[in-house]
Design a protein around this motif. Structure first.
Motif, PDB file in Angstrom:
ATOM      1  N   GLU A 158       0.821  -1.210   0.000  1.00  0.00           N
ATOM      2  CA  GLU A 158       0.000   0.000   0.000  1.00  0.00           C
ATOM      3  C   GLU A 158       0.853   1.257   0.000  1.00  0.00           C
ATOM      4  O   GLU A 158       0.532   2.246  -0.683  1.00  0.00           O
ATOM      5  CB  GLU A 158      -0.941  -0.005   1.212  1.00  0.00           C
ATOM      6  CG  GLU A 158      -2.018  -1.074   1.161  1.00  0.00           C
ATOM      7  CD  GLU A 158      -2.887  -0.956  -0.081  1.00  0.00           C
ATOM      8  OE1 GLU A 158      -3.247   0.186  -0.447  1.00  0.00           O
ATOM      9  OE2 GLU A 158      -3.189  -1.992  -0.689  1.00  0.00           O
ATOM     10  N   ALA A 159       1.952   1.244   0.741  1.00  0.00           N
ATOM     11  CA  ALA A 159       2.840   2.413   0.777  1.00  0.00           C
ATOM     12  C   ALA A 159       3.484   2.641  -0.580  1.00  0.00           C
ATOM     13  O   ALA A 159       3.606   3.783  -1.042  1.00  0.00           O
ATOM     14  CB  ALA A 159       3.904   2.226   1.862  1.00  0.00           C
ATOM     15  N   VAL A 160       3.889   1.558  -1.256  1.00  0.00           N
ATOM     16  CA  VAL A 160       4.507   1.694  -2.572  1.00  0.00           C
ATOM     17  C   VAL A 160       3.502   2.247  -3.582  1.00  0.00           C
ATOM     18  O   VAL A 160       3.830   3.117  -4.405  1.00  0.00           O
ATOM     19  CB  VAL A 160       5.069   0.338  -3.044  1.00  0.00           C
ATOM     20  CG1 VAL A 160       5.423   0.390  -4.526  1.00  0.00           C
ATOM     21  CG2 VAL A 160       6.288  -0.047  -2.222  1.00  0.00           C
ATOM     22  N   LEU A 161       2.267   1.771  -3.543  1.00  0.00           N
ATOM     23  CA  LEU A 161       1.253   2.265  -4.475  1.00  0.00           C
ATOM     24  C   LEU A 161       0.993   3.752  -4.249  1.00  0.00           C
ATOM     25  O   LEU A 161       0.804   4.514  -5.213  1.00  0.00           O
ATOM     26  CB  LEU A 161      -0.036   1.464  -4.325  1.00  0.00           C
ATOM     27  CG  LEU A 161       0.032   0.009  -4.794  1.00  0.00           C
ATOM     28  CD1 LEU A 161      -1.296  -0.692  -4.565  1.00  0.00           C
ATOM     29  CD2 LEU A 161       0.412  -0.069  -6.265  1.00  0.00           C
ATOM     30  N   ARG A 162       0.988   4.181  -2.998  1.00  0.00           N
ATOM     31  CA  ARG A 162       0.824   5.609  -2.724  1.00  0.00           C
ATOM     32  C   ARG A 162       2.013   6.394  -3.272  1.00  0.00           C
ATOM     33  O   ARG A 162       1.847   7.420  -3.935  1.00  0.00           O
ATOM     34  CB  ARG A 162       0.680   5.825  -1.217  1.00  0.00           C
ATOM     35  CG  ARG A 162       0.647   7.290  -0.791  1.00  0.00           C
ATOM     36  CD  ARG A 162      -0.642   7.981  -1.215  1.00  0.00           C
ATOM     37  NE  ARG A 162      -1.780   7.371  -0.546  1.00  0.00           N
ATOM     38  CZ  ARG A 162      -2.201   7.730   0.678  1.00  0.00           C
ATOM     39  NH1 ARG A 162      -1.560   8.674   1.351  1.00  0.00           N
ATOM     40  NH2 ARG A 162      -3.253   7.144   1.207  1.00  0.00           N
ATOM     41  N   ALA A 163       3.216   5.913  -2.995  1.00  0.00           N
ATOM     42  CA  ALA A 163       4.413   6.614  -3.460  1.00  0.00           C
ATOM     43  C   ALA A 163       4.516   6.615  -4.975  1.00  0.00           C
ATOM     44  O   ALA A 163       5.098   7.526  -5.567  1.00  0.00           O
ATOM     45  CB  ALA A 163       5.661   5.978  -2.850  1.00  0.00           C
ATOM     46  N   GLY A 164       3.926   5.610  -5.626  1.00  0.00           N
ATOM     47  CA  GLY A 164       3.971   5.539  -7.077  1.00  0.00           C
ATOM     48  C   GLY A 164       3.198   6.642  -7.760  1.00  0.00           C
ATOM     49  O   GLY A 164       3.379   6.869  -8.964  1.00  0.00           O
TER      50      GLY A 164
END
Length: 267
Positions: free
Chosen positions: A113-119
């Motif tokens: 979830e954190a990676v998708l937000r940062a993406g």
């Protein structure tokens, strides 16, 4: 991946944000030859299968796992079937507390979830306080997730590595240890002893692992289970299914359903 190219300019330098995250979807196979980045890289998928090669190992990466590569690690990769993937690039100074060698990690829901937000961030923009905090969470997750023995290690001995790469190219090859030793110009005793010492697996177990890794690629490409079993040299589909279930905790059919879930949309 389709959305990646416009955001990858910054991965060849550690200048700029401490962390660059990208996501992308595609339906066609992606093949990437040997290359390296100035930044460390963690990559995985939400849907689909990736294979990654480095000098001393090969990983087959389902959505449950990701592969970490320290800065300047030469690697190659490819996707198998439709893919929704993600990648995180970490500036070299921030990699000091992260794994020093390439490894597979079991991903957590928090990390995904954190990676998708940062993406969704613009790659060149400096990180404000909120984004810097999320970047720190991603780095903490990479640091805390335990490495898992998911890959296929390659022996260091050049003779054994030649044999190993031939088996990766054709896992169904029926030749036994004695025949492979003769082909590789090494004694059967040396082949047996050094395979264990350099990979952690005896020759038979390593070959079985290579077949299991290839089966994931074949299932992701949509091949029927029976065809996969026979193409990999198993006498019956049931023998293959039983070994697959013991290795991965699910039948090939169930595993393929997990790989072929709905393709998420990207924005």
């Amino acid at each position: 991946m389709a959305d990646f190219s416009s955001r990858l300019a910054g991965v060849h330098t550690s200048d700029g944000p401490v962390l660059i995250a990208v996501t992308g979807s595609q339906r066609d196979e992606l093949v990437s030859g040997a290359h390296q980045h100035a930044r460390g890289q963690l990559f995985g998928s939400l849907r689909g299968l990736l294979s990654v090669g480095v000098d001393d190992g090969v990983w087959i990466v389902p959505p449950t796992h990701a592969v970490w590569l320290p800065p300047h690690t030469v690697h190659s990769g490819r996707s198998h079937g439709a893919l929704h993937g993600w990648s995180v690039y970490v500036a070299e100074p921030a990699c000091a507390g992260l794994p020093a060698r390439p490894c597979a990690l079991r991903t957590s829901g928090l990390l995904r979830e954190a990676v998708l937000r940062a993406g969704s961030w613009a790659a060149a923009e400096p990180l404000d306080e909120a984004r810097a905090h999320l970047a720190a969470v991603i780095l903490d997750e990479i640091r805390s997730l335990p490495p898992e023995p998911w890959g296929l290690p390659l022996p260091r001995d050049a003779r054994l590595q030649r044999i190993a790469r031939a088996l990766i190219a054709d896992p169904a090859d029926p030749r036994g240890l004695e025949d492979w030793a003769a082909w590789g110009a090494v004694s059967a005793r040396t082949l047996s002893r050094r395979f264990v010492a350099e990979t952690g697996f005896n020759f038979t177990a390593w070959r079985q692992r290579a077949r299991m890794m290839r089966s994931l690629e074949m299932l992701a490409a949509g091949q029927p289970v029976t065809a996969v079993a026979l193409d990999l040299g198993y006498a019956t589909a049931s023998a293959f299914i039983g070994l697959f279930r013991r290795t991965f905790g699910a039948t090939p059919a169930v595993y393929r359903e997990r790989l072929a879930g709905p393709l998420p949309s990207t924005h």
